[in-house]
Motif scaffolding. Sequence first.
Motif, PDB file in Angstrom:
ATOM      1  N   ARG A  79       0.818  -1.213   0.000  1.00 37.21           N
ATOM      2  CA  ARG A  79       0.000   0.000   0.000  1.00 37.21           C
ATOM      3  C   ARG A  79       0.851   1.262   0.000  1.00 37.21           C
ATOM      4  NH1 ARG A  79      -3.454  -1.779   5.197  1.00 37.21           N
ATOM      5  NH2 ARG A  79      -1.297  -2.217   5.828  1.00 37.21           N
ATOM      6  N   ILE A  80       2.099   1.154   0.453  1.00 36.94           N
ATOM      7  CA  ILE A  80       2.967   2.337   0.547  1.00 36.94           C
ATOM      8  C   ILE A  80       3.581   2.608  -0.820  1.00 36.94           C
ATOM      9  CG2 ILE A  80       5.047   3.276   1.592  1.00 36.94           C
ATOM     10  CD1 ILE A  80       4.311   1.760   4.136  1.00 36.94           C
ATOM     11  N   ALA A  81       3.338   3.829  -1.346  1.00 36.42           N
ATOM     12  CA  ALA A  81       3.702   4.141  -2.721  1.00 36.42           C
ATOM     13  C   ALA A  81       4.700   5.287  -2.848  1.00 36.42           C
ATOM     14  CB  ALA A  81       2.432   4.483  -3.521  1.00 36.42           C
ATOM     15  N   ALA A  82       5.048   5.952  -1.762  1.00 36.00           N
ATOM     16  CA  ALA A  82       6.045   7.028  -1.793  1.00 36.00           C
ATOM     17  C   ALA A  82       6.578   7.201  -0.382  1.00 36.00           C
ATOM     18  CB  ALA A  82       5.445   8.329  -2.302  1.00 36.00           C
ATOM     19  N   ILE A  83       7.898   7.415  -0.264  1.00 39.03           N
ATOM     20  CA  ILE A  83       8.560   7.422   1.043  1.00 39.03           C
ATOM     21  C   ILE A  83       9.553   8.577   1.116  1.00 39.03           C
ATOM     22  CG2 ILE A  83      10.225   6.150   2.493  1.00 39.03           C
ATOM     23  CD1 ILE A  83       8.886   3.563   1.514  1.00 39.03           C
ATOM     24  N   VAL A  84       9.580   9.235   2.284  1.00 36.71           N
ATOM     25  CA  VAL A  84      10.580  10.262   2.574  1.00 36.71           C
ATOM     26  C   VAL A  84      11.331   9.864   3.836  1.00 36.71           C
ATOM     27  CG1 VAL A  84      10.976  12.675   3.214  1.00 36.71           C
ATOM     28  CG2 VAL A  84       9.254  12.110   1.472  1.00 36.71           C
TER      29      VAL A  84
ATOM     30  N   ASP B 131      18.040   0.542  -5.818  1.00 38.88           N
ATOM     31  CA  ASP B 131      16.855   0.677  -6.675  1.00 38.88           C
ATOM     32  C   ASP B 131      15.616   0.585  -5.786  1.00 38.88           C
ATOM     33  OD1 ASP B 131      15.138   0.879  -8.781  1.00 38.88           O
ATOM     34  OD2 ASP B 131      15.488  -1.135  -9.562  1.00 38.88           O
ATOM     35  N   PRO B 132      15.263   1.673  -5.088  1.00 35.79           N
ATOM     36  CA  PRO B 132      14.137   1.620  -4.161  1.00 35.79           C
ATOM     37  C   PRO B 132      12.868   1.131  -4.844  1.00 35.79           C
ATOM     38  CG  PRO B 132      15.335   3.693  -3.938  1.00 35.79           C
ATOM     39  CD  PRO B 132      15.873   3.013  -5.149  1.00 35.79           C
ATOM     40  N   ARG B 133      12.047   0.400  -4.095  1.00 31.75           N
ATOM     41  CA  ARG B 133      10.861  -0.210  -4.708  1.00 31.75           C
ATOM     42  C   ARG B 133       9.769   0.814  -4.996  1.00 31.75           C
ATOM     43  NH1 ARG B 133       6.363  -1.036  -2.148  1.00 31.75           N
ATOM     44  NH2 ARG B 133       6.188  -0.400   0.030  1.00 31.75           N
ATOM     45  N   VAL B 134       9.829   1.989  -4.361  1.00 32.91           N
ATOM     46  CA  VAL B 134       8.880   3.080  -4.611  1.00 32.91           C
ATOM     47  C   VAL B 134       9.683   4.376  -4.660  1.00 32.91           C
ATOM     48  CG1 VAL B 134       6.963   1.889  -3.458  1.00 32.91           C
ATOM     49  CG2 VAL B 134       8.420   3.468  -2.147  1.00 32.91           C
ATOM     50  N   PRO B 135       9.092   5.480  -5.156  1.00 33.93           N
ATOM     51  CA  PRO B 135       9.799   6.763  -5.108  1.00 33.93           C
ATOM     52  C   PRO B 135      10.267   7.086  -3.687  1.00 33.93           C
ATOM     53  CG  PRO B 135       7.865   6.954  -6.498  1.00 33.93           C
ATOM     54  CD  PRO B 135       7.799   5.598  -5.859  1.00 33.93           C
ATOM     55  N   LEU B 136      11.552   7.407  -3.571  1.00 36.05           N
ATOM     56  CA  LEU B 136      12.187   7.653  -2.276  1.00 36.05           C
ATOM     57  C   LEU B 136      12.834   9.023  -2.285  1.00 36.05           C
ATOM     58  CD1 LEU B 136      13.326   6.753   0.523  1.00 36.05           C
ATOM     59  CD2 LEU B 136      15.248   5.744  -0.725  1.00 36.05           C
ATOM     60  N   GLY B 137      12.489   9.849  -1.297  1.00 39.66           N
ATOM     61  CA  GLY B 137      13.106  11.153  -1.127  1.00 39.66           C
ATOM     62  C   GLY B 137      13.921  11.202   0.152  1.00 39.66           C
ATOM     63  N   LEU B 138      15.027  11.948   0.133  1.00 38.94           N
ATOM     64  CA  LEU B 138      15.900  12.105   1.298  1.00 38.94           C
ATOM     65  C   LEU B 138      15.969  13.568   1.723  1.00 38.94           C
ATOM     66  CD1 LEU B 138      17.634   9.710   2.579  1.00 38.94           C
ATOM     67  CD2 LEU B 138      16.796   9.272   0.271  1.00 38.94           C
ATOM     68  N   ILE B 139      16.050  13.789   3.032  1.00 40.55           N
ATOM     69  CA  ILE B 139      16.313  15.112   3.597  1.00 40.55           C
ATOM     70  C   ILE B 139      17.544  14.973   4.477  1.00 40.55           C
ATOM     71  CG2 ILE B 139      15.416  17.026   4.963  1.00 40.55           C
ATOM     72  CD1 ILE B 139      12.590  15.957   4.386  1.00 40.55           C
ATOM     73  N   THR B 140      18.536  15.836   4.273  1.00 41.27           N
ATOM     74  CA  THR B 140      19.808  15.700   4.968  1.00 41.27           C
ATOM     75  C   THR B 140      20.133  16.970   5.757  1.00 41.27           C
ATOM     76  OG1 THR B 140      21.013  16.475   3.012  1.00 41.27           O
ATOM     77  CG2 THR B 140      20.682  14.110   3.220  1.00 41.27           C
ATOM     78  N   ALA B 141      20.996  16.814   6.764  1.00 39.09           N
ATOM     79  CA  ALA B 141      21.430  17.932   7.608  1.00 39.09           C
ATOM     80  C   ALA B 141      22.944  17.853   7.755  1.00 39.09           C
ATOM     81  CB  ALA B 141      20.750  17.875   8.970  1.00 39.09           C
ATOM     82  N   GLY B 142      23.637  18.861   7.245  1.00 40.76           N
ATOM     83  CA  GLY B 142      25.091  18.815   7.182  1.00 40.76           C
ATOM     84  C   GLY B 142      25.788  18.838   8.522  1.00 40.76           C
ATOM     85  N   GLN B 143      25.134  19.397   9.572  1.00 43.68           N
ATOM     86  CA  GLN B 143      25.757  19.500  10.888  1.00 43.68           C
ATOM     87  C   GLN B 143      25.183  18.482  11.875  1.00 43.68           C
ATOM     88  OE1 GLN B 143      28.422  21.563  11.235  1.00 43.68           O
ATOM     89  NE2 GLN B 143      28.062  21.850   9.040  1.00 43.68           N
TER      90      GLN B 143
ATOM     91  N   ILE C  62      15.341  15.695  -1.613  1.00 45.11           N
ATOM     92  CA  ILE C  62      14.280  16.694  -1.489  1.00 45.11           C
ATOM     93  C   ILE C  62      14.833  18.000  -0.951  1.00 45.11           C
ATOM     94  CG2 ILE C  62      12.176  17.278  -0.209  1.00 45.11           C
ATOM     95  CD1 ILE C  62      11.406  14.335  -0.346  1.00 45.11           C
ATOM     96  N   ALA C  63      15.682  17.912   0.071  1.00 40.70           N
ATOM     97  CA  ALA C  63      16.237  19.119   0.682  1.00 40.70           C
ATOM     98  C   ALA C  63      17.514  18.766   1.415  1.00 40.70           C
ATOM     99  CB  ALA C  63      15.242  19.753   1.651  1.00 40.70           C
ATOM    100  N   ASP C  64      18.505  19.640   1.293  1.00 36.64           N
ATOM    101  CA  ASP C  64      19.737  19.542   2.083  1.00 36.64           C
ATOM    102  C   ASP C  64      19.833  20.801   2.933  1.00 36.64           C
ATOM    103  OD1 ASP C  64      22.324  18.753   2.984  1.00 36.64           O
ATOM    104  OD2 ASP C  64      23.175  20.201   1.565  1.00 36.64           O
ATOM    105  N   MET C  65      20.065  20.613   4.226  1.00 35.56           N
ATOM    106  CA  MET C  65      20.210  21.738   5.147  1.00 35.56           C
ATOM    107  C   MET C  65      21.669  21.769   5.610  1.00 35.56           C
ATOM    108  SD  MET C  65      16.697  21.102   7.350  1.00 35.56           S
ATOM    109  CE  MET C  65      17.112  19.372   7.661  1.00 35.56           C
ATOM    110  N   PRO C  66      22.540  22.481   4.924  1.00 38.36           N
ATOM    111  CA  PRO C  66      23.971  22.435   5.245  1.00 38.36           C
ATOM    112  C   PRO C  66      24.290  22.858   6.669  1.00 38.36           C
ATOM    113  CG  PRO C  66      23.600  23.506   3.131  1.00 38.36           C
ATOM    114  CD  PRO C  66      22.265  23.345   3.765  1.00 38.36           C
TER     115      PRO C  66
END
Length: 344
Positions: A231-236, A252-264, A288-292
Amino acid sequence: MRRSSSLFFLFLAFFCDWARASMGMAELPAAPGDGPVTVFYPSADAARPTQRARFTLDLAVQGAPVPGNGRLVIVSHGSGGAPWVHADIARSLVEAGFVVAMPEHKADNYKDDSDPGPDSWTMRPAEVSRAIDAVARDPRFAPMLRLDKVGMYGMSAGGHTALSLAGGRWSPAAFARHCEANLVDDFQSCVGLITRLTGGPLDGIRKWAALFVIRHRFGDDVAPREHTDPRIAAIVAGVPSSADFDMASLADPRVPLGLITAGQDRWLIPRFHSDRVLAACLPRCELIADMPTGGHGALLSPPPPELSGLIGDMLDDPPGFDRQNVLPDVNTKTTAFFRKHLLP
């Protein structure tokens, strides 16, 4: 075509009840063996300042739901976490018409943090699946939702859950091997908030004790952990704990996968965690977003107030992090990711 679809969505939202709704909040009772599931949703009732733990949030508690866009997003909190520190991303999603459900992960939540780490990580993906089931059983929400395409968002330990549900494989033994090889450089990832290295004469005892416990509890458990939910079709995954994953399983993620990172991030050092995931999955995943300048607690919004000691050092914002401008943009981008992959 995509631009016209977005414009149509905005035009439609202007005339929908949920576009003018407040954020409702309800708690679904715990199923046997599970904690409660907190649900945020578009509501026709007025929101009022509501005290939850140390937070005051504008909520329509038990407010009448109004139909939104028909989609559900599950949020998995971090170690020792609570629904309230994810209220701002929930609000962004609710304003876009989503229903948001947050399971309370057993023995790794703000009421009971007695068993974080690999034991909790093993249970969490199935707890997410049962949270979907709980929403599906509720007569207030089930008629308004199509559960063939569910979103999932996780932060920190919840990010570990997210990567598992994206098809990632890991094992407690891999966690132990990582800590044996990188204990000093990734100490808080291995021991949590029990203690820290100070550079003093007791550090040798701290390192010996940490490795003794980790090897004893996890070193022989080599069985790969896997759990997916169709049932899960998109993941962050936000600042995910991920050093124990077989990175080939995330290529090769099985569904669309987004990442959010934090540099510190000093709790989950990026080069051992989020950077490795991105190196493995790009271009088949999305940053999706990087927060340096962001730390490990950057995605906690609203942030926990009045932290001190080690937990304050790990979760408080580093100098120079512009929370007021960065977080709304991250939430908007996260919501757009789910809209893109879950809506028609």
